[in-house]
Design a protein around this motif. Structure first.
Motif, short mmCIF file in Angstrom:
data_model
loop_
_atom_site.label_atom_id
_atom_site.label_comp_id
_atom_site.label_asym_id
_atom_site.label_seq_id
_atom_site.Cartn_x
_atom_site.Cartn_y
_atom_site.Cartn_z
N GLU A 94 -3.57 0.01 20.42
CA GLU A 94 -3.76 -0.40 19.03
C GLU A 94 -5.22 -0.26 18.60
OE1 GLU A 94 -3.88 -4.54 16.53
OE2 GLU A 94 -2.18 -4.29 17.91
N ALA A 144 -6.78 1.86 15.61
CA ALA A 144 -7.39 1.11 14.51
C ALA A 144 -8.91 1.25 14.46
CB ALA A 144 -7.03 -0.37 14.65
N PRO A 167 -1.19 5.26 3.35
CA PRO A 167 0.17 5.32 3.89
C PRO A 167 0.96 4.06 3.55
CG PRO A 167 -1.36 4.72 5.62
CD PRO A 167 -2.20 5.03 4.41
N GLN A 183 -3.48 -1.82 7.51
CA GLN A 183 -2.56 -1.10 8.39
C GLN A 183 -1.89 -2.10 9.32
OE1 GLN A 183 -4.25 2.24 10.51
NE2 GLN A 183 -2.26 3.12 10.89
N THR A 184 -0.61 -1.86 9.58
CA THR A 184 0.18 -2.74 10.42
C THR A 184 0.51 -2.06 11.74
OG1 THR A 184 1.20 -3.74 8.45
CG2 THR A 184 2.32 -4.09 10.56
N LYS A 192 -1.84 -7.11 11.46
CA LYS A 192 -2.45 -6.46 10.30
C LYS A 192 -3.95 -6.31 10.50
CE LYS A 192 1.51 -7.17 8.06
NZ LYS A 192 2.48 -6.13 7.74
N TRP A 193 -4.47 -5.15 10.10
CA TRP A 193 -5.91 -4.93 9.96
C TRP A 193 -6.16 -4.68 8.48
CZ3 TRP A 193 -9.49 -4.89 14.04
CH2 TRP A 193 -8.93 -4.97 15.32
N GLN A 249 0.87 -1.18 0.00
CA GLN A 249 0.00 0.00 0.00
C GLN A 249 0.91 1.22 0.00
OE1 GLN A 249 -3.66 0.42 2.71
NE2 GLN A 249 -2.10 1.51 3.84
N SER A 284 -7.53 -1.87 1.65
CA SER A 284 -6.62 -1.08 2.48
C SER A 284 -6.18 -1.94 3.65
CB SER A 284 -7.28 0.21 3.00
OG SER A 284 -8.31 -0.09 3.92
N ASP A 341 2.77 0.71 3.48
CA ASP A 341 2.63 -0.50 4.29
C ASP A 341 2.84 -1.70 3.40
OD1 ASP A 341 2.09 -2.11 6.52
OD2 ASP A 341 0.39 -0.87 7.14
#
Length: 277
Positions: free
Chosen positions: A218, A222, A95, A141-142, A128-129, A92, A139, A97
């Motif tokens: 987190e 998230a 942002p 995010q980590t 990861k989400w 990605q 999409s 990732d």
């Protein structure tokens, strides 16, 4: 594998961190030599074996894309009995990732839950989400929560105060603390050490509280991923239970999926792409 049936399995700790560029084939042969015959056996691999420092670099597929994107990369096996294909990770750009390995578990989950849309959480060293819709990862995010936990318990002053057990109540209290005041995380962390020195705070409760503090921070960050979404968790039993408990405390029920089963289903999905190409 024969279809969805596991015929045999083998494992070792000889991963990327322990192997040089020319040692991957030997490590694989050490594991699967008894399964090889005269004709080439197809091997589907995922994870860091496809990293730049792995057996062969499998370039990241850009999202939005199906989790097992087109373009499996063939590894340069010398033994004619091996036909090795590596699954690319995903990237990605904004942002920035990346993921390697988790895309295979996501593919397995989607293969077993046709038409499912929502967010998949994959807890681990780097959690990861991932938002999935219409069969694609759109999409992700980590969060380095797992690595932070390991560093704090093994290499910080907290290592003297953290036990090996668990306490659900301490976990939930800490979760609520950082969900409410995530900016106080650093202060909450040192409080664990101070309570041990001044109160003899139970070490197992301290471990659960540390986990709750980090996971609360987190979840707070998230929130756009899990709030109002269908949520599934793919992870080992202990981690998946902690994440499910944390989400349940926020009124979010989560479907928990077995990580090994999802991985195998994802590898099968990738194998089918080699047959179709």
């Amino acid at each position: 594998m024969q279809g969805g049936t596991v015929l045999d399995k083998a494992q070792s700790d000889a991963g990327m961190a322990k192997l040089g560029a020319t040692q991957f084939e030997g490590a694989l042969l050490d594991l699967i030599e008894p399964w090889l015959g005269d004709s080439a056996l197809t091997v589907i691999a995922c994870g860091m074996v496809g990293a730049r420092q792995g057996w062969v670099e499998a370039p990241y597929g850009a999202i939005p894309t199906t989790p097992v994107a087109d373009g499996l990369v063939q590894a340069p096996a010398i033994d004619p009995r091996l036909n090795v294909w590596v699954i690319p990770g995903l990237k990605q750009t904004a942002p920035a990732d990346v993921m390697r390995g988790e895309e295979t578990q996501i593919a397995g989950f989607l293969a077993l839950n046709d038409g499912w849309d929502g967010v998949i959480c994959l807890p681990g060293t780097h959690t990861k989400w991932a938002h999935v819709s219409a069969g694609e990862v759109v999409s992700f995010q980590t969060f380095m929560t797992g690595e932070q936990f390991a560093l704090l318990t093994e290499n910080s002053v907290l290592k003297h105060s953290i036990g090996t057990g668990w306490d659900d109540a301490a976990f939930k209290d800490a979760l609520n603390d950082t969900m409410s005041r995530p900016e106080r995380l650093a202060a909450y962390l040192f409080n664990l050490r101070a309570r041990d020195l001044l109160e003899g705070f139970d070490a197992d409760s301290a471990r659960a509280r540390l986990s709750g503090l980090l996971l609360g921070a987190e979840l707070s960050a998230a929130r756009p991923f899990w709030l109002g979404q269908n949520v599934a968790i793919i992870g080992d039993d202990t981690l998946a239970r902690a994440y499910a408990m944390a989400l349940d405390a926020q009124g979010v029920p989560a479907l928990v999926a077995d990580a090994a089963r999802m991985t195998l289903a994802g590898l099968q999905a990738a194998y089918r792409t080699t047959k179709d190409s």
